[in-house]
Design a protein around this motif. Structure first.
Motif, PDB file in Angstrom:
ATOM      1  N   GLN A  22       0.803  -1.211   0.000  1.00 34.51           N
ATOM      2  CA  GLN A  22       0.000   0.000   0.000  1.00 34.51           C
ATOM      3  C   GLN A  22       0.845   1.276   0.000  1.00 34.51           C
ATOM      4  O   GLN A  22       0.318   2.359  -0.216  1.00 34.51           O
ATOM      5  N   ARG A  23       2.132   1.164   0.222  1.00 36.51           N
ATOM      6  CA  ARG A  23       2.991   2.344   0.182  1.00 36.51           C
ATOM      7  C   ARG A  23       3.295   2.775  -1.245  1.00 36.51           C
ATOM      8  O   ARG A  23       3.580   3.948  -1.499  1.00 36.51           O
ATOM      9  N   LEU A  24       3.281   1.842  -2.181  1.00 34.67           N
ATOM     10  CA  LEU A  24       3.565   2.174  -3.571  1.00 34.67           C
ATOM     11  C   LEU A  24       2.345   2.811  -4.227  1.00 34.67           C
ATOM     12  O   LEU A  24       1.198   2.526  -3.863  1.00 34.67           O
ATOM     13  N   ARG A  25       2.574   3.658  -5.216  1.00 37.26           N
ATOM     14  CA  ARG A  25       1.522   4.541  -5.722  1.00 37.26           C
ATOM     15  C   ARG A  25       0.815   4.034  -6.982  1.00 37.26           C
ATOM     16  O   ARG A  25      -0.314   4.446  -7.246  1.00 37.26           O
ATOM     17  N   THR A  26       1.464   3.206  -7.790  1.00 39.89           N
ATOM     18  CA  THR A  26       0.867   2.812  -9.064  1.00 39.89           C
ATOM     19  C   THR A  26       0.578   1.310  -9.090  1.00 39.89           C
ATOM     20  O   THR A  26       1.169   0.523  -8.335  1.00 39.89           O
ATOM     21  N   VAL A  27      -0.319   0.936  -9.982  1.00 33.27           N
ATOM     22  CA  VAL A  27      -0.692  -0.481 -10.132  1.00 33.27           C
ATOM     23  C   VAL A  27       0.496  -1.311 -10.595  1.00 33.27           C
ATOM     24  O   VAL A  27       0.726  -2.438 -10.122  1.00 33.27           O
ATOM     25  N   SER A  28       1.282  -0.775 -11.520  1.00 30.75           N
ATOM     26  CA  SER A  28       2.432  -1.530 -12.040  1.00 30.75           C
ATOM     27  C   SER A  28       3.490  -1.741 -10.954  1.00 30.75           C
ATOM     28  O   SER A  28       4.104  -2.815 -10.881  1.00 30.75           O
ATOM     29  N   ARG A  54       2.949  -1.964  -7.717  1.00 29.34           N
ATOM     30  CA  ARG A  54       2.440  -2.958  -6.774  1.00 29.34           C
ATOM     31  C   ARG A  54       2.499  -4.364  -7.380  1.00 29.34           C
ATOM     32  O   ARG A  54       2.755  -5.340  -6.666  1.00 29.34           O
ATOM     33  N   ALA A  55       2.273  -4.459  -8.671  1.00 37.05           N
ATOM     34  CA  ALA A  55       2.373  -5.771  -9.323  1.00 37.05           C
ATOM     35  C   ALA A  55       3.809  -6.284  -9.288  1.00 37.05           C
ATOM     36  O   ALA A  55       4.055  -7.483  -9.060  1.00 37.05           O
ATOM     37  N   ALA A  56       4.784  -5.376  -9.483  1.00 34.73           N
ATOM     38  CA  ALA A  56       6.188  -5.780  -9.426  1.00 34.73           C
ATOM     39  C   ALA A  56       6.569  -6.228  -8.027  1.00 34.73           C
ATOM     40  O   ALA A  56       7.297  -7.212  -7.847  1.00 34.73           O
ATOM     41  N   LEU A  57       6.085  -5.532  -7.011  1.00 34.37           N
ATOM     42  CA  LEU A  57       6.385  -5.926  -5.640  1.00 34.37           C
ATOM     43  C   LEU A  57       5.735  -7.264  -5.300  1.00 34.37           C
ATOM     44  O   LEU A  57       6.325  -8.092  -4.596  1.00 34.37           O
ATOM     45  N   ALA A  58       4.515  -7.487  -5.813  1.00 33.12           N
ATOM     46  CA  ALA A  58       3.840  -8.769  -5.568  1.00 33.12           C
ATOM     47  C   ALA A  58       4.626  -9.929  -6.169  1.00 33.12           C
ATOM     48  O   ALA A  58       4.700 -11.020  -5.584  1.00 33.12           O
ATOM     49  N   LYS A  59       5.247  -9.712  -7.329  1.00 38.14           N
ATOM     50  CA  LYS A  59       6.077 -10.758  -7.931  1.00 38.14           C
ATOM     51  C   LYS A  59       7.306 -11.045  -7.075  1.00 38.14           C
ATOM     52  O   LYS A  59       7.731 -12.198  -6.931  1.00 38.14           O
ATOM     53  N   SER A  60       7.897  -9.983  -6.496  1.00 40.78           N
ATOM     54  CA  SER A  60       9.053 -10.188  -5.615  1.00 40.78           C
ATOM     55  C   SER A  60       8.650 -10.989  -4.390  1.00 40.78           C
ATOM     56  O   SER A  60       9.406 -11.852  -3.921  1.00 40.78           O
ATOM     57  N   TYR A  61       7.462 -10.726  -3.879  1.00 38.88           N
ATOM     58  CA  TYR A  61       6.972 -11.486  -2.730  1.00 38.88           C
ATOM     59  C   TYR A  61       6.810 -12.959  -3.101  1.00 38.88           C
ATOM     60  O   TYR A  61       7.188 -13.859  -2.334  1.00 38.88           O
ATOM     61  N   GLU A  62       6.271 -13.207  -4.275  1.00 38.71           N
ATOM     62  CA  GLU A  62       6.053 -14.604  -4.696  1.00 38.71           C
ATOM     63  C   GLU A  62       7.379 -15.330  -4.872  1.00 38.71           C
ATOM     64  O   GLU A  62       7.490 -16.513  -4.541  1.00 38.71           O
ATOM     65  N   ARG A  63       8.401 -14.638  -5.357  1.00 39.30           N
ATOM     66  CA  ARG A  63       9.712 -15.277  -5.511  1.00 39.30           C
ATOM     67  C   ARG A  63      10.332 -15.612  -4.152  1.00 39.30           C
ATOM     68  O   ARG A  63      10.973 -16.659  -3.998  1.00 39.30           O
ATOM     69  N   CYS A  64      10.113 -14.752  -3.155  1.00 40.99           N
ATOM     70  CA  CYS A  64      10.713 -14.980  -1.845  1.00 40.99           C
ATOM     71  C   CYS A  64       9.963 -16.031  -1.033  1.00 40.99           C
ATOM     72  O   CYS A  64      10.580 -16.852  -0.347  1.00 40.99           O
TER      73      CYS A  64
END
Length: 272
Positions: free
Chosen positions: A73-79, A81-91
């Motif tokens: 929720q700290r990030l401002r754009t949809v793209s 947040r999608a990139a951060l979600a991918k990093s979470y999935e990798r970890c």
């Protein structure tokens, strides 16, 4: 959790792969601590011992429940947040959980997508505008699904007594989120409109001279109302008439005392 935090720091702060909007960012040990605090507070709400249960409860599911509040929720754009979600999935080897998509209420609590807030069932206070706000309906507020993630994140911050800053363009739902939470919890929401000319004293207050005459006038008004009520309640008997006379004598005596105080204040002002 530490590995994920370090990964986000490398991608956002060092390499600047995403997160350009709203930068500069910081992702450090403080975020890991807050992440863990949310997980432990969730366990304590369930009635367990957070200290003894730490190894059992910090797993992928519990970590993912609050990753959105601390990071997404700290990030401002949809793209971004999608990139951060991918990093979470990798970890973590699994995607970020979506969380609840509804608000439900009881007499004593509000469930905001899985985050529980306390609710005041009755409120007798008066708002700053002078209008009395009574008991609210038990119906949950209608909130757009797109506002549920920030609504839940703000609810998490309220539970932890953390400061929370909502950022977004006009009509993006910032005010709606706060008003919905205030109405759901049946608490007073104080709104202050700020402009470029606003002063810090409007937020934190300041020292001002107070005229004691206003307090004396309020006291006299209260005494007058008490006298009127007493006069209405006392009817006819000798003892009641005597009591009414004593009330009037006391009122006259207080009037003389405060008149002397006013004259003394005026004399002091003229002398100075």
């Amino acid at each position: 959790m530490v590995e994920f935090n370090a990964t986000v720091h490398r991608e956002v702060v060092e390499r600047r792969e995403y997160g350009g909007r709203g930068s500069p960012w910081e992702f450090n040990l403080r975020d890991v601590f807050r992440w863990a605090q949310l997980i432990l507070s969730d366990k304590e709400e369930e009635g367990g011992s957070a200290v003894n249960a730490v190894p059992a409860i910090i797993d992928e599911s519990s970590a993912g429940k609050y990753a959105g509040t601390i990071y997404l929720q700290r990030l401002r754009t949809v793209s971004d947040r999608a990139a951060l979600a991918k990093s979470y999935e990798r970890c973590f080897g699994t995607g970020l959980p979506r969380g609840g998509r509804s608000v439900s209420m009881t007499d004593t609590s509000v469930d905001v997508g899985g985050t529980i807030l306390k609710r005041i069932p009755y409120r007798t206070t008066t708002s700053a505008s002078g209008s009395d706000r009574g008991v609210l309906s038990t119906a949950a507020p209608e909130v757009l699904r797109s506002l549920m993630p920030p609504l839940r994140a703000v609810a998490d911050c309220i539970n932890m007594n953390w400061p929370c800053l909502l950022v977004g363009p006009p009509s993006s739902g910032k005010t709606t989120v706060l008003r919905s939470l205030g109405e759901s919890c049946n608490v007073m929401l104080e709104e202050i409109s700020l402009t470029p000319n606003s002063d810090v004293n409007e937020l934190i207050g300041c020292f001002e001279q107070i005229d004691s005459g206003e307090d004396e006038k309020e006291l006299f008004d209260d005494l007058s109302r008490i006298q009127e009520v007493a006069a209405q309640l006392l009817v006819g008997s000798g003892e009641e008439i005597v009591a009414l006379g004593r009330i009037r004598e006391e009122d006259a005596r207080l009037s003389e005392i405060f008149s002397g105080i006013d004259n003394g204040s005026s004399s002091a002002s003229l002398t100075s």
